[in-house]
Design an enzyme around this catalytic site. Structure first.
Site, PDB file in Angstrom:
ATOM      1  N   LYS A  87      -7.733  15.881   5.251  1.00 35.86           N
ATOM      2  CA  LYS A  87      -9.127  15.451   5.369  1.00 35.86           C
ATOM      3  C   LYS A  87     -10.039  16.654   5.172  1.00 35.86           C
ATOM      4  CE  LYS A  87     -12.368  14.991   8.556  1.00 35.86           C
ATOM      5  NZ  LYS A  87     -13.590  15.057   7.739  1.00 35.86           N
ATOM      6  N   CYS A 100     -16.708  32.245   9.666  1.00 34.03           N
ATOM      7  CA  CYS A 100     -16.122  32.409  11.000  1.00 34.03           C
ATOM      8  C   CYS A 100     -16.025  33.889  11.349  1.00 34.03           C
ATOM      9  CB  CYS A 100     -14.746  31.764  11.047  1.00 34.03           C
ATOM     10  SG  CYS A 100     -13.666  32.331   9.731  1.00 34.03           S
ATOM     11  N   GLU A 146     -21.514  31.402  19.356  1.00 33.77           N
ATOM     12  CA  GLU A 146     -21.488  31.427  17.893  1.00 33.77           C
ATOM     13  C   GLU A 146     -22.735  30.726  17.368  1.00 33.77           C
ATOM     14  OE1 GLU A 146     -18.691  28.903  15.565  1.00 33.77           O
ATOM     15  OE2 GLU A 146     -18.164  30.751  14.521  1.00 33.77           O
ATOM     16  N   GLU A 203      -7.572  27.163  14.200  1.00 40.71           N
ATOM     17  CA  GLU A 203      -8.326  28.408  13.987  1.00 40.71           C
ATOM     18  C   GLU A 203      -9.802  28.068  14.116  1.00 40.71           C
ATOM     19  OE1 GLU A 203      -7.105  31.353  13.916  1.00 40.71           O
ATOM     20  OE2 GLU A 203      -5.053  30.606  13.955  1.00 40.71           O
TER      21      GLU A 203
HETATM   22  P1  NAP Z   1     -16.110  21.266  12.776  1.00 39.24           P
HETATM   23  O1  NAP Z   1     -17.407  20.584  12.991  1.00 39.24           O
HETATM   24  O2  NAP Z   1     -15.255  21.559  13.932  1.00 39.24           O
HETATM   25  O3  NAP Z   1     -15.302  20.398  11.709  1.00 39.24           O
HETATM   26  C1  NAP Z   1     -14.076  20.847  11.152  1.00 39.24           C
HETATM   27  C2  NAP Z   1     -13.315  19.662  10.617  1.00 39.24           C
HETATM   28  O4  NAP Z   1     -12.892  18.834  11.707  1.00 39.24           O
HETATM   29  C3  NAP Z   1     -14.139  18.754   9.708  1.00 39.24           C
HETATM   30  O5  NAP Z   1     -13.325  18.266   8.667  1.00 39.24           O
HETATM   31  C4  NAP Z   1     -14.542  17.646  10.650  1.00 39.24           C
HETATM   32  O6  NAP Z   1     -14.873  16.453   9.998  1.00 39.24           O
HETATM   33  C5  NAP Z   1     -13.274  17.499  11.466  1.00 39.24           C
HETATM   34  N1  NAP Z   1     -13.395  16.799  12.750  1.00 39.24           N
HETATM   35  C6  NAP Z   1     -14.510  16.575  13.485  1.00 39.24           C
HETATM   36  N2  NAP Z   1     -14.192  15.887  14.607  1.00 39.24           N
HETATM   37  C7  NAP Z   1     -12.846  15.690  14.597  1.00 39.24           C
HETATM   38  C8  NAP Z   1     -11.918  15.059  15.471  1.00 39.24           C
HETATM   39  N3  NAP Z   1     -12.310  14.484  16.614  1.00 39.24           N
HETATM   40  N4  NAP Z   1     -10.603  15.058  15.143  1.00 39.24           N
HETATM   41  C9  NAP Z   1     -10.176  15.656  14.003  1.00 39.24           C
HETATM   42  N5  NAP Z   1     -11.018  16.253  13.135  1.00 39.24           N
HETATM   43  C10 NAP Z   1     -12.334  16.279  13.416  1.00 39.24           C
HETATM   44  O7  NAP Z   1     -16.364  22.649  12.007  1.00 39.24           O
HETATM   45  P2  NAP Z   1     -17.313  22.869  10.755  1.00 39.24           P
HETATM   46  O8  NAP Z   1     -18.730  22.661  11.171  1.00 39.24           O
HETATM   47  O9  NAP Z   1     -16.811  22.103   9.586  1.00 39.24           O
HETATM   48  O10 NAP Z   1     -17.033  24.406  10.440  1.00 39.24           O
HETATM   49  C11 NAP Z   1     -17.656  25.461  11.109  1.00 39.24           C
HETATM   50  C12 NAP Z   1     -16.759  26.024  12.192  1.00 39.24           C
HETATM   51  O11 NAP Z   1     -15.499  26.401  11.641  1.00 39.24           O
HETATM   52  C13 NAP Z   1     -17.310  27.304  12.809  1.00 39.24           C
HETATM   53  O12 NAP Z   1     -17.125  27.271  14.203  1.00 39.24           O
HETATM   54  C14 NAP Z   1     -16.447  28.399  12.190  1.00 39.24           C
HETATM   55  O13 NAP Z   1     -16.370  29.578  12.952  1.00 39.24           O
HETATM   56  C15 NAP Z   1     -15.131  27.705  12.072  1.00 39.24           C
HETATM   57  N6  NAP Z   1     -14.282  28.343  11.068  1.00 39.24           N
HETATM   58  C16 NAP Z   1     -13.166  29.026  11.484  1.00 39.24           C
HETATM   59  C17 NAP Z   1     -12.353  29.674  10.549  1.00 39.24           C
HETATM   60  C18 NAP Z   1     -11.122  30.415  10.971  1.00 39.24           C
HETATM   61  O14 NAP Z   1     -10.224  30.600  10.146  1.00 39.24           O
HETATM   62  N7  NAP Z   1     -11.028  30.860  12.206  1.00 39.24           N
HETATM   63  C19 NAP Z   1     -12.683  29.618   9.184  1.00 39.24           C
HETATM   64  C20 NAP Z   1     -13.834  28.916   8.806  1.00 39.24           C
HETATM   65  C21 NAP Z   1     -14.609  28.276   9.748  1.00 39.24           C
HETATM   66  P3  NAP Z   1     -16.385  16.147   9.521  1.00 39.24           P
HETATM   67  O15 NAP Z   1     -16.740  17.162   8.510  1.00 39.24           O
HETATM   68  O16 NAP Z   1     -16.295  14.797   8.931  1.00 39.24           O
HETATM   69  O17 NAP Z   1     -17.234  16.240  10.748  1.00 39.24           O
END
Ligand code: NAP
Ligand code: MG
Length: 483
Positions: free
Chosen positions: A175, A284, A384, A250
């Site tokens: 997804k 991130c 963050e 992550e």
């Molecule tokens: P997010 O809001 O947590 O979403 C990540 C993914 O999870 C999306 O595909 C989202 O779908 C999905 N999701 C949401 N609710 C879920 C649930 N209940 N069960 C399973 N999946 C679910 O994060 P984001 O806004 O896309 O990305 C930003 C965050 O990612 C920041 O905190 C950043 O630091 C972190 N990040 C970490 C790394 C690393 O390697 N450590 C790398 C890049 C980014 P939808 O898009 O449909 O909501």
């Protein structure tokens, strides 16, 4: 181009079960819809997992070099389409073309890298443990991998999960993030064109709470690899590990850079500026805290304010220095944190304003912000922000700097700018983070070395990338053979 209004399940591009779709807008000009996507639901997600389960045994039986050949061919196809993918990435996510192109190149390189790694897919042989017995280990795939990825590196992150999973004989239900699914769809298309058998990868855009939930909790899923926010990551991890799944999440960061009294201040400004404001601060590993020795504090502050004010902002497709935020939600969150910082008593030196006139009117543009006088108890120091906002804190000594840097719930990437070798080593040893850099920005990672965080940045079970990517997706079988 792929018909994006379709899901990819068991080798078929078909509409979502209930025919729903959603639109992705251009974050630089929201009057423009870039693409329509099928909005998968719970039933579609289940079908994707079932298709992956049905295809798994045959894929695992496929000789590893043949699996590698598919990955290599995928890399080639992506390479042929590099320019088009770069533009699509920028169009949906907003980063500049100069930022998108290396992400696409990295994705190509990831497929080539794991194509070769597939050949090494074996274990170790040990001396006889007694009599005519030999002992060896062999690596086996975990089975079905449920992959959930964020929007900020919408092609590289899916790739660094997909490629090691496939190289080692796992099948996939993926997804992508809803904000920018296009480049992930094209990656799946490239895998199909490269000859990946039906059912080996299944692709279901849709909401996290529906599709994401199924892919990370379904009984037939054996491995869950998630990248995204800490909030969702912990939930996903907990749910996945209630059973026997292997899981990794992550998550976010609040990455510090220490500027010591021996630092070349111009170099420090460039290093911190690039880490803080690159990709609109939406990494991130973005550098969100600068912890600066009092002897160089004023000079650094002047330099970083000047750096921020010189950044040219505009639509990513015009390749300025900095593009817009990805969405209204991310823009609002950044603006809210700017208000919080001011209320908490930090000094807003520059930026933090929405640009909303003329050519900027229909985009999510914000000016890069620098706060000084930031103390550790402030929310802008601890939370963050995920936007171009830098918090600068003054310290009296190197020891205090390390202490302040480590005063965080997160531990993803950390940097020190110094000309003192002893300080450099000291920081490497004492920094509480998964990645440590000396005289380099906190962002930017090698694809061949492990990546992951500690504390609230990661569930800290397995690293990703390099050999660590292969480790996550395999389990060891130990064989005793008495001949
Ligand atoms: P997010 O809001 O947590 O979403 C990540 C993914 O999870 C999306 O595909 C989202 O779908 C999905 N999701 C949401 N609710 C879920 C649930 N209940 N069960 C399973 N999946 C679910 O994060 P984001 O806004 O896309 O990305 C930003 C965050 O990612 C920041 O905190 C950043 O630091 C972190 N990040 C970490 C790394 C690393 O390697 N450590 C790398 C890049 C980014 P939808 O898009 O449909 O909501
Ligand atoms: Mg989010």
């Amino acid at each position: 181009m792929t018909d994006t209004t379709r899901l990819y399940i068991d080798g078929e591009w078909a509409p979502a079960g209930d025919g729903e779709t959603f639109a992705v807008e251009n974050p630089a000009d929201t009057t423009e819809t870039v693409n329509e996507y099928a909005r998968g639901g719970t039933e579609d997600a289940k079908r994707a997992v079932e298709a992956a389960a049905a295809a798994q045994a045959d894929w695992a039986d496929t000789p590893a070099p043949d699996r590698g050949t598919v990955l290599r061919e995928t890399g080639k196809i992506l390479e042929d389409r590099k320019e088009e993918l770069t533009e699509l990435l920028t169009h949906e996510e907003g980063k500049t073309l100069s930022e998108a192109a290396p992400e696409v190149q990295r994705t190509i390189d990831i497929f080539y890298y794991y194509a070769e790694k597939a050949f090494d897919d074996d274990g170790t042989r040990k001396g006889a443990s007694g009599g005519r017995t030999s002992v060896y280990t062999k690596l086996e795939p975990l089975g079905v991998a449920g992959l959930v990825t964020p929007w900020n590196y919408p092609i590289a992150i899916p790739a660094w999960k997909i490629a090691p999973a496939l190289a080692t004989g796992n099948t996939i239900a993926l997804k992508p993030a809803s904000n920018a699914p296009g480049v992930a769809a094209e990656t799946v298309r490239a895998l199909e064109d490269a000859g990946l058998p039906d059912g080996v990868i299944n692709f279901v855009p849709g909401s996290g709470s529906e599709v994401g939930e199924v892919l990370t909790s379904h009984d037939a899923v054996d491995a869950v690899s998630f990248t995204g926010s800490a909030e969702v990551g912990h939930h996903v991890y907990q749910q996945a590990t209630e059973g026997t799944k292997r899981a990794q999440a992550e998550m976010g960061g609040k990455n510090p850079a220490i500027i010591t009294d021996s630092a070349d201040v111009d170099e420090a400004v460039d290093t911190v500026g690039a880490g803080a404001f690159g990709v609109t601060g939406q990494a991130c590993t973005a550098n969100s805290r600068a912890i600066v020795h009092t002897d160089v504090y004023d000079e650094f502050l002047d330099g970083i304010v000047e750096y921020a004010e010189s950044i040219e902002i505009g639509p990513g497709l015009e390749d300025p220095d900095m593009g817009p935020h990805v969405s209204q939600g991310e823009l609002d969150s950044t603006l809210e944190y700017v208000d919080v910082g001011v209320e908490e008593g930090a000094t807003l030196e520059t930026g933090g304003e929405r640009l909303d006139d003329g050519a900027y009117a229909d985009g999510y543009f914000v000016t890069p912000a620098v706060f000084s006088d930031v103390s550790r108890d402030m929310r802008i120091f601890q939370e963050e922000i995920f936007g171009p906002v830098l918090a600068v804190t003054e310290v009296e000594s190197f020891d205090e700097a390390v202490d302040v840097a480590n005063d965080s719930q997160f531990g993803l990437s950390a940097s020190v700018v110094t000309d003192d070798l002893a300080e450099a080593h000291e920081f490497v040893d004492r920094s509480e983070s998964g990645v440590v850099k000396v005289n380099e920005k906190t962002t930017g990672l090698g694809l061949h070395v492990p990546f992951g965080g500690v504390k609230n940045s990661s569930t800290n079970t397995h690293r990703e990338q390099g050999d660590a990517g292969l480790d996550f997706f395999t389990q060891t079988k130990t064989v005793y053979l008495n001949h």
